[in-house]
Write a protein that holds these residues in place. Structure first.
Motif, PDB file in Angstrom:
ATOM      1  N   ALA A 155      16.589 -90.963 -24.716  1.00 59.91           N
ATOM      2  CA  ALA A 155      17.006 -91.006 -26.120  1.00 59.91           C
ATOM      3  C   ALA A 155      17.615 -89.681 -26.562  1.00 59.91           C
ATOM      4  CB  ALA A 155      15.813 -91.347 -27.009  1.00 59.91           C
ATOM      5  N   THR A 156      18.529 -89.762 -27.508  1.00 65.10           N
ATOM      6  CA  THR A 156      19.061 -88.589 -28.200  1.00 65.10           C
ATOM      7  C   THR A 156      18.536 -88.630 -29.626  1.00 65.10           C
ATOM      8  OG1 THR A 156      21.083 -88.571 -26.870  1.00 65.10           O
ATOM      9  CG2 THR A 156      21.142 -87.419 -28.990  1.00 65.10           C
ATOM     10  N   ILE A 157      17.897 -87.525 -30.035  1.00 67.67           N
ATOM     11  CA  ILE A 157      17.297 -87.474 -31.358  1.00 67.67           C
ATOM     12  C   ILE A 157      18.132 -86.588 -32.275  1.00 67.67           C
ATOM     13  CG2 ILE A 157      15.228 -86.851 -32.669  1.00 67.67           C
ATOM     14  CD1 ILE A 157      14.890 -89.170 -30.668  1.00 67.67           C
ATOM     15  N   ASN A 158      18.541 -87.130 -33.396  1.00 68.00           N
ATOM     16  CA  ASN A 158      19.196 -86.335 -34.436  1.00 68.00           C
ATOM     17  C   ASN A 158      18.110 -85.807 -35.369  1.00 68.00           C
ATOM     18  OD1 ASN A 158      21.902 -87.051 -33.594  1.00 68.00           O
ATOM     19  ND2 ASN A 158      21.416 -89.087 -34.374  1.00 68.00           N
ATOM     20  N   TYR A 159      18.139 -84.510 -35.665  1.00 67.08           N
ATOM     21  CA  TYR A 159      17.088 -83.926 -36.490  1.00 67.08           C
ATOM     22  C   TYR A 159      17.702 -83.036 -37.573  1.00 67.08           C
ATOM     23  CZ  TYR A 159      17.938 -79.635 -33.891  1.00 67.08           C
ATOM     24  OH  TYR A 159      18.540 -78.526 -33.337  1.00 67.08           O
ATOM     25  N   ALA A 160      16.900 -82.777 -38.589  1.00 71.23           N
ATOM     26  CA  ALA A 160      17.310 -81.855 -39.652  1.00 71.23           C
ATOM     27  C   ALA A 160      16.075 -81.214 -40.251  1.00 71.23           C
ATOM     28  CB  ALA A 160      18.099 -82.577 -40.734  1.00 71.23           C
ATOM     29  N   ILE A 161      16.158 -79.912 -40.502  1.00 74.67           N
ATOM     30  CA  ILE A 161      15.155 -79.210 -41.290  1.00 74.67           C
ATOM     31  C   ILE A 161      15.814 -78.944 -42.635  1.00 74.67           C
ATOM     32  CG2 ILE A 161      13.717 -77.149 -41.504  1.00 74.67           C
ATOM     33  CD1 ILE A 161      13.748 -76.940 -38.454  1.00 74.67           C
ATOM     34  N   ALA A 216      17.250 -88.051 -43.084  1.00 81.45           N
ATOM     35  CA  ALA A 216      16.822 -87.298 -44.266  1.00 81.45           C
ATOM     36  C   ALA A 216      17.332 -87.977 -45.530  1.00 81.45           C
ATOM     37  CB  ALA A 216      17.351 -85.865 -44.194  1.00 81.45           C
ATOM     38  N   PRO A 217      16.523 -88.014 -46.578  1.00 82.17           N
ATOM     39  CA  PRO A 217      16.973 -88.628 -47.834  1.00 82.17           C
ATOM     40  C   PRO A 217      18.020 -87.763 -48.523  1.00 82.17           C
ATOM     41  CG  PRO A 217      14.803 -87.649 -48.102  1.00 82.17           C
ATOM     42  CD  PRO A 217      15.141 -87.526 -46.654  1.00 82.17           C
ATOM     43  N   THR A 218      18.718 -88.343 -49.476  1.00 83.68           N
ATOM     44  CA  THR A 218      19.758 -87.603 -50.195  1.00 83.68           C
ATOM     45  C   THR A 218      19.137 -86.567 -51.138  1.00 83.68           C
ATOM     46  OG1 THR A 218      19.790 -89.252 -51.945  1.00 83.68           O
ATOM     47  CG2 THR A 218      21.337 -89.555 -50.134  1.00 83.68           C
ATOM     48  N   GLY A 219      19.954 -85.573 -51.488  1.00 83.97           N
ATOM     49  CA  GLY A 219      19.534 -84.607 -52.489  1.00 83.97           C
ATOM     50  C   GLY A 219      18.758 -83.414 -51.970  1.00 83.97           C
ATOM     51  N   GLN A 220      18.676 -83.227 -50.651  1.00 80.01           N
ATOM     52  CA  GLN A 220      18.010 -82.057 -50.098  1.00 80.01           C
ATOM     53  C   GLN A 220      19.066 -81.129 -49.508  1.00 80.01           C
ATOM     54  OE1 GLN A 220      14.596 -82.933 -47.678  1.00 80.01           O
ATOM     55  NE2 GLN A 220      13.914 -84.577 -49.016  1.00 80.01           N
ATOM     56  N   PHE A 221      18.669 -79.899 -49.196  1.00 81.09           N
ATOM     57  CA  PHE A 221      19.599 -78.917 -48.658  1.00 81.09           C
ATOM     58  C   PHE A 221      19.299 -78.665 -47.187  1.00 81.09           C
ATOM     59  CE2 PHE A 221      19.452 -78.006 -53.200  1.00 81.09           C
ATOM     60  CZ  PHE A 221      20.805 -77.993 -53.498  1.00 81.09           C
ATOM     61  N   VAL A 222      20.336 -78.739 -46.352  1.00 82.87           N
ATOM     62  CA  VAL A 222      20.163 -78.607 -44.903  1.00 82.87           C
ATOM     63  C   VAL A 222      20.057 -77.132 -44.520  1.00 82.87           C
ATOM     64  CG1 VAL A 222      21.180 -79.071 -42.648  1.00 82.87           C
ATOM     65  CG2 VAL A 222      21.445 -80.742 -44.502  1.00 82.87           C
ATOM     66  N   LEU A 223      18.937 -76.773 -43.873  1.00 80.06           N
ATOM     67  CA  LEU A 223      18.770 -75.436 -43.318  1.00 80.06           C
ATOM     68  C   LEU A 223      19.307 -75.385 -41.892  1.00 80.06           C
ATOM     69  CD1 LEU A 223      15.133 -74.671 -44.556  1.00 80.06           C
ATOM     70  CD2 LEU A 223      17.289 -73.889 -45.573  1.00 80.06           C
ATOM     71  N   ILE A 224      19.035 -76.435 -41.125  1.00 80.23           N
ATOM     72  CA  ILE A 224      19.544 -76.558 -39.760  1.00 80.23           C
ATOM     73  C   ILE A 224      19.537 -78.035 -39.393  1.00 80.23           C
ATOM     74  CG2 ILE A 224      17.237 -76.117 -38.827  1.00 80.23           C
ATOM     75  CD1 ILE A 224      18.503 -75.066 -36.281  1.00 80.23           C
ATOM     76  N   SER A 225      20.529 -78.451 -38.607  1.00 78.04           N
ATOM     77  CA  SER A 225      20.551 -79.827 -38.105  1.00 78.04           C
ATOM     78  C   SER A 225      21.162 -79.825 -36.718  1.00 78.04           C
ATOM     79  CB  SER A 225      21.353 -80.745 -39.043  1.00 78.04           C
ATOM     80  OG  SER A 225      22.715 -80.340 -39.078  1.00 78.04           O
ATOM     81  N   GLY A 226      20.916 -80.884 -35.972  1.00 77.12           N
ATOM     82  CA  GLY A 226      21.459 -80.985 -34.621  1.00 77.12           C
ATOM     83  C   GLY A 226      20.905 -82.197 -33.918  1.00 77.12           C
ATOM     84  N   SER A 227      20.969 -82.173 -32.595  1.00 81.49           N
ATOM     85  CA  SER A 227      20.413 -83.267 -31.795  1.00 81.49           C
ATOM     86  C   SER A 227      19.797 -82.687 -30.534  1.00 81.49           C
ATOM     87  CB  SER A 227      21.494 -84.296 -31.447  1.00 81.49           C
ATOM     88  OG  SER A 227      22.515 -83.683 -30.673  1.00 81.49           O
ATOM     89  N   THR A 228      18.868 -83.426 -29.958  1.00 79.65           N
ATOM     90  CA  THR A 228      18.208 -82.979 -28.731  1.00 79.65           C
ATOM     91  C   THR A 228      17.907 -84.165 -27.834  1.00 79.65           C
ATOM     92  OG1 THR A 228      16.350 -81.713 -27.829  1.00 79.65           O
ATOM     93  CG2 THR A 228      15.889 -83.072 -29.763  1.00 79.65           C
ATOM     94  N   LYS A 229      17.922 -83.913 -26.538  1.00 79.46           N
ATOM     95  CA  LYS A 229      17.551 -84.931 -25.550  1.00 79.46           C
ATOM     96  C   LYS A 229      16.299 -84.526 -24.791  1.00 79.46           C
ATOM     97  CE  LYS A 229      22.179 -86.707 -24.686  1.00 79.46           C
ATOM     98  NZ  LYS A 229      23.188 -87.054 -23.685  1.00 79.46           N
ATOM     99  N   THR A 230      15.736 -83.357 -25.126  1.00 74.46           N
ATOM    100  CA  THR A 230      14.568 -82.852 -24.403  1.00 74.46           C
ATOM    101  C   THR A 230      13.431 -82.548 -25.376  1.00 74.46           C
ATOM    102  OG1 THR A 230      15.375 -80.580 -24.576  1.00 74.46           O
ATOM    103  CG2 THR A 230      15.988 -81.812 -22.601  1.00 74.46           C
ATOM    104  N   SER A 231      12.223 -82.566 -24.863  1.00 77.60           N
ATOM    105  CA  SER A 231      11.060 -82.212 -25.677  1.00 77.60           C
ATOM    106  C   SER A 231      11.037 -80.698 -25.877  1.00 77.60           C
ATOM    107  CB  SER A 231       9.774 -82.671 -24.976  1.00 77.60           C
ATOM    108  OG  SER A 231       9.772 -84.076 -24.840  1.00 77.60           O
ATOM    109  N   THR A 232      10.845 -80.276 -27.117  1.00 74.37           N
ATOM    110  CA  THR A 232      10.867 -78.844 -27.428  1.00 74.37           C
ATOM    111  C   THR A 232       9.819 -78.496 -28.474  1.00 74.37           C
ATOM    112  OG1 THR A 232      12.507 -79.143 -29.168  1.00 74.37           O
ATOM    113  CG2 THR A 232      13.345 -78.625 -26.978  1.00 74.37           C
ATOM    114  N   THR A 233       9.443 -77.234 -28.489  1.00 72.46           N
ATOM    115  CA  THR A 233       8.610 -76.676 -29.557  1.00 72.46           C
ATOM    116  C   THR A 233       9.280 -75.387 -30.001  1.00 72.46           C
ATOM    117  OG1 THR A 233       6.563 -77.620 -28.686  1.00 72.46           O
ATOM    118  CG2 THR A 233       6.348 -75.745 -30.174  1.00 72.46           C
TER     119      THR A 233
END
Length: 200
Positions: free
Chosen positions: A94-100, A148-165
């Motif tokens: 899987a490819t995961i799209n993420y956002a903080i 992510a729901p609307t109305g928030q501010f993106v600090l960082i976003s991207g995608s990953t295919k590997t498990s990370t911490t």
């Protein structure tokens, strides 16, 4: 002669008292930070889990004086920074799209054009987000790949295919270009993490 000495002593005591009052006033006007919010941001899909390592997920700024980016980037210690860890667990291919993201607490003053945020990762030497006014951050839209729901501010976003911490540190301060400090104001941000798998 003793009358002159008495006057000099009185003037000296008065000068020390004025200095003490000035110092106390300055220290009350300095930055005070506190973490805020509740741990509501654990996100789980079939392929990813992201959660904070800290029990709260925010940072607050009250009656703060403006400061330069150089000073803001050096803020350290309890109540001056917000540290959190995001762990993603990816299953299969899987490819995961993420956002903080950062969402503004409803009790905050309208200071988006006067507040700067700065995000680092790892050992605090890797810059994820350079000092940026909140008003210049990208707002989330209704079709966010991360979910992510609307109305928030993106600090960082991207995608990953590997498990990370990854460990992060967030700092926040009043920009030195902001001049309206005549009224009591407060500003609170809540940090949120979102992750969503690409449709297969």
């Amino acid at each position: 002669m003793s009358e002159n000495n008495s006057k000099q002593i009185l003037v000296s005591i008065l000068g020390v008292a004025i200095l003490v009052v000035a110092l106390v006033g300055v220290s009350f006007a300095a930055f005070t930070y506190s973490k805020t919010g509740t741990k509501v941001n654990t996100v789980t899909t079939g392929t990813i889990t992201m959660s904070y390592s800290e029990p709260t997920n925010g940072i607050a700024l009250t009656d703060a004086l403006p400061m330069t980016d150089d000073s803001g980037k050096k803020l350290t210690g309890t109540n001056n920074t917000f540290d959190f860890t995001v762990t993603s667990t990816v299953q299969g291919t899987a490819t995961i799209n993420y956002a903080i993201t950062a969402s503004i607490d409803s009790a905050s003053s309208s200071l988006n054009s006067g507040i700067k945020v700065y995000l680092t990762s790892g050992d605090d030497s890797t810059v994820v987000l350079a000092p940026t006014l909140v008003s210049n951050l990208t707002p989330t839209a209704s079709n966010e790949a991360s979910g992510a729901p609307t109305g928030q501010f993106v600090l960082i976003s991207g995608s990953t295919k590997t498990s990370t911490t990854t460990s992060y540190r967030l700092r926040m301060w009043v920009a030195d270009t902001y001049s309206n400090t005549s009224t009591k104001q407060s500003y609170k941000l809540r940090v949120n993490v979102y992750g969503k798998a690409n449709a297969q």
